[in-house]
Design a protein around this motif. Structure first.
Motif, short mmCIF file in Angstrom:
data_model
loop_
_atom_site.label_atom_id
_atom_site.label_comp_id
_atom_site.label_asym_id
_atom_site.label_seq_id
_atom_site.Cartn_x
_atom_site.Cartn_y
_atom_site.Cartn_z
N SER A 183 0.82 -1.20 0.00
CA SER A 183 0.00 0.00 0.00
C SER A 183 0.86 1.26 0.00
CB SER A 183 -0.93 0.00 1.22
OG SER A 183 -1.75 1.14 1.22
N ARG A 184 1.94 1.25 0.78
CA ARG A 184 2.84 2.42 0.80
C ARG A 184 3.51 2.60 -0.56
NH1 ARG A 184 4.15 7.46 1.65
NH2 ARG A 184 6.38 7.79 1.49
N TRP A 185 3.91 1.49 -1.17
CA TRP A 185 4.54 1.55 -2.50
C TRP A 185 3.61 2.18 -3.51
CZ3 TRP A 185 3.00 -1.20 -6.95
CH2 TRP A 185 3.92 -1.17 -8.02
N MET A 186 2.35 1.74 -3.50
CA MET A 186 1.37 2.31 -4.44
C MET A 186 1.07 3.76 -4.13
SD MET A 186 -1.58 -0.36 -5.62
CE MET A 186 -2.18 0.87 -6.79
N THR A 187 0.93 4.08 -2.85
CA THR A 187 0.64 5.44 -2.45
C THR A 187 1.73 6.39 -2.92
OG1 THR A 187 -0.54 4.67 -0.47
CG2 THR A 187 0.23 6.95 -0.46
N GLU A 188 2.96 5.99 -2.69
CA GLU A 188 4.10 6.81 -3.09
C GLU A 188 4.15 6.97 -4.60
OE1 GLU A 188 8.32 5.29 -2.79
OE2 GLU A 188 8.29 6.70 -1.11
N MET A 189 3.98 5.87 -5.33
CA MET A 189 4.08 5.92 -6.79
C MET A 189 3.00 6.80 -7.40
SD MET A 189 3.98 2.72 -9.48
CE MET A 189 2.35 2.20 -8.93
N LEU A 190 1.76 6.62 -6.98
CA LEU A 190 0.65 7.33 -7.60
C LEU A 190 0.66 8.82 -7.28
CD1 LEU A 190 -2.20 4.72 -7.04
CD2 LEU A 190 -1.05 5.27 -9.19
N HIS A 191 1.15 9.19 -6.12
CA HIS A 191 1.15 10.61 -5.77
C HIS A 191 2.43 11.31 -6.21
CE1 HIS A 191 -2.11 9.06 -3.27
NE2 HIS A 191 -2.57 10.30 -3.24
N ASP A 192 3.56 10.64 -6.11
CA ASP A 192 4.81 11.25 -6.56
C ASP A 192 4.82 11.49 -8.07
OD1 ASP A 192 5.62 11.13 -3.97
OD2 ASP A 192 7.30 9.77 -4.29
N ALA A 193 4.12 10.63 -8.81
CA ALA A 193 4.11 10.75 -10.28
C ALA A 193 3.30 11.93 -10.77
CB ALA A 193 3.56 9.46 -10.89
N GLY A 194 2.56 12.58 -9.88
CA GLY A 194 1.73 13.70 -10.28
C GLY A 194 2.34 15.04 -9.92
N ASP A 195 1.73 15.68 -8.96
CA ASP A 195 2.17 17.01 -8.52
C ASP A 195 3.53 16.90 -7.82
OD1 ASP A 195 2.45 19.55 -7.55
OD2 ASP A 195 0.87 19.37 -6.04
N ASP A 196 4.57 17.52 -8.41
CA ASP A 196 5.90 17.40 -7.82
C ASP A 196 6.25 18.53 -6.85
OD1 ASP A 196 6.42 19.56 -9.42
OD2 ASP A 196 7.69 18.48 -10.85
N SER A 197 5.26 19.37 -6.52
CA SER A 197 5.54 20.45 -5.58
C SER A 197 5.81 19.93 -4.18
CB SER A 197 4.36 21.44 -5.55
OG SER A 197 3.18 20.80 -5.09
N ARG A 198 5.36 18.72 -3.90
CA ARG A 198 5.53 18.13 -2.58
C ARG A 198 6.86 17.40 -2.45
NH1 ARG A 198 4.19 13.16 -0.46
NH2 ARG A 198 3.49 12.56 -2.54
N THR A 199 7.30 16.71 -3.50
CA THR A 199 8.49 15.86 -3.41
C THR A 199 9.60 16.24 -4.37
OG1 THR A 199 7.48 14.30 -4.96
CG2 THR A 199 7.14 13.87 -2.61
N GLY A 200 9.30 17.07 -5.38
CA GLY A 200 10.32 17.49 -6.32
C GLY A 200 10.32 16.69 -7.60
N PRO A 201 10.93 17.22 -8.65
CA PRO A 201 10.90 16.58 -9.97
C PRO A 201 11.64 15.25 -10.03
CG PRO A 201 12.34 18.51 -9.98
CD PRO A 201 11.60 18.53 -8.68
N PHE A 202 12.69 15.07 -9.23
CA PHE A 202 13.42 13.79 -9.27
C PHE A 202 12.52 12.65 -8.85
CE2 PHE A 202 16.16 10.51 -7.43
CZ PHE A 202 17.08 10.32 -8.45
N ARG A 203 11.78 12.83 -7.74
CA ARG A 203 10.86 11.79 -7.27
C ARG A 203 9.75 11.55 -8.29
NH1 ARG A 203 10.64 11.37 -1.45
NH2 ARG A 203 8.63 10.28 -1.71
#
Length: 395
Positions: A346-366
């Motif tokens: 669940s954490r893997w999916m959560t991270e993937m689906l949200h990081d792949a969108g708006d990068d203002s939270r985690t940055g463009p590299f993520r």
């Protein structure tokens, strides 16, 4: 002072959600007496809107216990997840390659209503609107569970085991003395606005990713949909009037023609996870949200509760039939193994689906990393099979 009504049974089940009702139906089918106590009314229990996918493992469980026709009959199968990345459609199949059953789309309120009807029709003892539930003597041979019935009468039930299935804030885990359990909490630092609307459901469960943030669209019945919108942690439901909700849904889902309908519920909640170890204290066995909360991404919360329920029911059955305590003694270890596996997924999916969108939270590299993961998931046979096994609950 009036003395409580004294009663006895083998198992008291606290909570009539998916975990508690599954425990009750499995025990009842095995001829083991149990009493189910539920704080809410039957109408409330049957209307609680939650997850909607019953994984392959859980479908097989209901088949093995002869309950599939009553509990899951009529629920459509679906082993496809649609993912949209910046408007581009991709389909992920999470069915298995064997000839067994596939996952079913069955909203929680339908599953709960069917479990209630099955239990009561079979003569089961289910007591709604039971208040002031308290657990005592959990480390002794005969625990007791006290509660007040709707007419104000106090009852005290002596039992062999207690199944604590009353959620994250219920009386069951609260009855465990401080220091006996270790909590492992995690804040995903992501919030969702969840919206229930009278709107046509999608053909398949749908998750959309874009720079505007995550959005999800899931069936909750033939004429109802559950939508999810990633939002700021400080947002309140009042910050999202209906027009704003539909505007963001159309933008994020990439559907200008998305059909709107009356919105019946709007709630903002943070995505969080927690695991309590061990899942047993004396003769109390915690199951479902009373033991662990999982991020809703991946639909594992309800399915993990169903798994706990079967492990407990089998353990009690084996003890009653043969005096075999091995299942009871290994309950926590067995359930926690799957719990942590599902938490990781669940954490893997959560991270993937949200990081792949708006990068203002985690940055463009993520964001680039998450997009690479998604691409590999869609292109690699090995990656898609691993994903399918975890979605199906067979890994």
């Amino acid at each position: 002072m009036t003395q409580p009504v004294q009663e006895e049974t083998c198992v008291v089940v606290v909570g009539a959600g998916p975990a508690g009702l599954t425990v009750a139906n499995l025990l009842h089918g095995a001829g083991i007496p149990c009493v189910v106590l539920e704080r809410q009314s039957r109408a409330y229990a049957e209307q609680r809107q939650r997850a909607g996918i019953v994984e392959t493992r859980a479908v097989r469980m209901f088949q093995d216990w002869g309950l599939d026709a009553r509990v899951l009959g009529g629920a459509p199968s679906d082993d496809v997840l649609e993912v949209r990345v910046d408007g581009r459609h991709r389909l992920l199949r999470f069915g298995t390659d064997d000839d067994g059953p596939q996952a079913l789309l069955c909203p929680q309120q339908v599953l709960v209503a069917n479990l209630i009807a099955t239990f009561l029709d079979g003569g089961g003892d289910l007591r709604f609107e039971s208040s002031e539930v308290a657990l005592d003597g959990l480390t002794g041979q005969r625990p007791t569970v006290r509660y007040r019935s709707p007419d104000g009468t106090m009852h005290e039930i002596a039992c062999d085991f207690v199944a604590g299935c009353d959620g994250d804030h219920g009386a069951s885990r609260a009855a465990v003395p401080e220091g006996e359990l270790t909590a492992y909490p995690f804040d995903h630092r992501i919030s969702w606005l969840t919206v229930l609307a009278e709107a046509p459901p999608p053909p398949h469960p749908l998750m959309a990713i874009s720079r505007h943030g995550y959005a999800g669209h899931f069936a909750r019945g033939p004429l109802a949909s559950r939508f999810y919108l990633q939002c700021a942690p400080t947002d309140q439901a009042d910050d999202w009037p209906d027009d704003r909700v539909w505007q963001h849904l159309r933008t994020r889902l990439g559907e200008d023609g998305l059909v709107a309908g009356p919105i019946t519920e709007k709630v903002v909640f943070p995505l969080r996870s927690v695991v309590h170890e061990p899942m047993r204290y004396g003769r109390l066995y915690l199951a479902g949200d009373a033991a662990h909360v999982v991020s809703p991404v991946g639909g594992k919360g309800m399915n993990l509760a169903l798994y706990d329920a079967e492990v407990f029911a089998r353990a009690v059955r084996d003890f009653i039939a043969d005096g075999d305590e091995s299942g009871l003694n290994s309950y926590s270890r067995t359930c926690l193994h799957r719990t942590w596996n599902y938490q990781e997924f669940s954490r893997w999916m959560t991270e993937m689906l949200h990081d792949a969108g708006d990068d203002s939270r985690t940055g463009p590299f993520r964001r680039k990393l998450a997009l690479a993961r998604l691409d590999r998931l869609c292109r690699s046979r090995a990656s898609s099979l691993a994903f399918a096994e975890l979605m199906a609950g067979l890994a």
